[in-house]
Design a protein around this motif. Structure first.
Motif, PDB file in Angstrom:
ATOM      1  N   LEU A   7       1.192  43.103  16.053  1.00  0.00           N
ATOM      2  CA  LEU A   7       0.367  42.497  17.093  1.00  0.00           C
ATOM      3  C   LEU A   7       1.141  42.396  18.402  1.00  0.00           C
TER       4      LEU A   7
ATOM      5  N   GLU B 280       0.934  45.574  20.149  1.00  0.00           N
ATOM      6  CA  GLU B 280      -0.374  45.722  20.792  1.00  0.00           C
ATOM      7  C   GLU B 280      -0.443  44.920  22.084  1.00  0.00           C
TER       8      GLU B 280
ATOM      9  N   ASN C 239      -5.530  36.044  13.790  1.00  0.00           N
ATOM     10  CA  ASN C 239      -6.072  37.387  14.032  1.00  0.00           C
ATOM     11  C   ASN C 239      -4.974  38.359  14.434  1.00  0.00           C
ATOM     12  N   SER C 240      -4.600  39.225  13.512  1.00  0.00           N
ATOM     13  CA  SER C 240      -3.565  40.222  13.775  1.00  0.00           C
ATOM     14  C   SER C 240      -4.064  41.356  14.652  1.00  0.00           C
ATOM     15  N   TYR C 241      -5.361  41.357  14.984  1.00  0.00           N
ATOM     16  CA  TYR C 241      -5.950  42.456  15.754  1.00  0.00           C
ATOM     17  C   TYR C 241      -6.343  42.010  17.166  1.00  0.00           C
TER      18      TYR C 241
ATOM     19  N   ALA D  10      -5.826  42.390  20.203  1.00  0.00           N
ATOM     20  CA  ALA D  10      -5.288  43.242  21.265  1.00  0.00           C
ATOM     21  C   ALA D  10      -5.921  42.871  22.597  1.00  0.00           C
TER      22      ALA D  10
ATOM     23  N   GLN E 252      -8.931  49.010  15.657  1.00  0.00           N
ATOM     24  CA  GLN E 252      -7.573  49.384  15.238  1.00  0.00           C
ATOM     25  C   GLN E 252      -7.587  49.862  13.783  1.00  0.00           C
TER      26      GLN E 252
ATOM     27  N   ARG F 297      -4.466  50.073  11.644  1.00  0.00           N
ATOM     28  CA  ARG F 297      -3.887  48.800  11.209  1.00  0.00           C
ATOM     29  C   ARG F 297      -4.808  48.054  10.243  1.00  0.00           C
TER      30      ARG F 297
ATOM     31  N   HIS G 253      -8.128  47.301  10.585  1.00  0.00           N
ATOM     32  CA  HIS G 253      -8.931  46.317  11.322  1.00  0.00           C
ATOM     33  C   HIS G 253     -10.087  45.790  10.476  1.00  0.00           C
TER      34      HIS G 253
END
Length: 226
Positions: A57, A60, A131-133, A135, A141, A144, A146
């Motif tokens: 992350l 990103e 939330n690792s997404y 961006a 993503q 990764r 998503h």
């Protein structure tokens, strides 16, 4: 990764400093120094935490804000955001220090502004944890893995990071002492809302389960309001 974080943070703060102090016409602006220090320290804190907690992350977050994977509308939006942000800081500097268009703000409001800036960063910390997404650009993503996130702050609002940004929008002109800067906040909020709606269209079309998530979590920014 840490070195890149430090370099980008320093360059970002230096650019903001040039705009603020250049518009102000003086370096004798304690509120602006405090604003940059507060943003810098908290941004490095959350970045160092991300480096250990979720380096993917962080990568990103450090990537360019204009990317090939983005839709054309989001690339144009991010360019517009950069221009508006720079113009906003210039107006604040002109107002608060060079021409003094605004009457001085009470100390209580200036302190509230500093608190809002800090709360924005702390809210982002909880967003990143959930939330690792998260961006800065609108994209799926896939590489990764998503997926829809509905835990943590996302259980209450669909765009909690935008909610945090509203605090920064309000806190910045309050801390820097500019009523004119505060007058821009409704327009900036409308722009953020427009992007949220467009972003949801992309996610609903391309991310499995997002339509169902939208039916479970009704509000975008602030529960019970919108």
């Amino acid at each position: 990764m840490i070195a890149r974080l430090v370099v980008q943070t320093v360059l970002w703060l230096a650019g903001m400093g040039v705009l603020l102090f250049g518009a102000a016409g003086t370096l004798a602006w304690p509120a602006a120094w405090w604003y940059l220090i507060e943003l810098g320290v908290l941004s490095l804190w959350i970045g160092v935490w991300l480096a250990g907690h979720d380096p993917g992350l962080l990568a990103e977050r450090l990537a360019p804000f204009v990317q090939q994977q983005q839709s054309r509308w989001d690339r144009l939006f991010m360019i517009g955001v950069a221009c508006v942000w720079c113009g906003w800081l210039i107006v604040i500097g002109l107002d608060a220090m060079r021409f003094h268009w605004s009457a001085p703000l009470p100390v209580a409001l200036v302190s509230l502004g500093s608190l809002c800036v800090a709360l924005c960063i702390f809210m982002c910390r909880f967003v990143f944890e959930a939330n690792s997404y998260a961006a800065p650009v609108v994209k799926i993503q896939a590489s990764r893995g998503h997926k829809v996130i509905d835990s943590g702050p996302y259980a209450r609002a669909r765009h909690p990071m935008y909610s945090a940004a509203l605090l920064l929008f309000v806190g910045t002109p309050l801390l820097l002492g500019s009523w004119w800067g505060l007058a821009f906040v409704p327009l900036m909020t409308i722009g953020l809302g427009w992007r949220a709606v467009r972003e949801e269209r992309v996610l609903a079309e391309q991310l499995d389960g997002y339509r169902e998530y939208m039916t479970r979590v009704r509000f975008r920014f602030v529960p019970l309001i919108w």
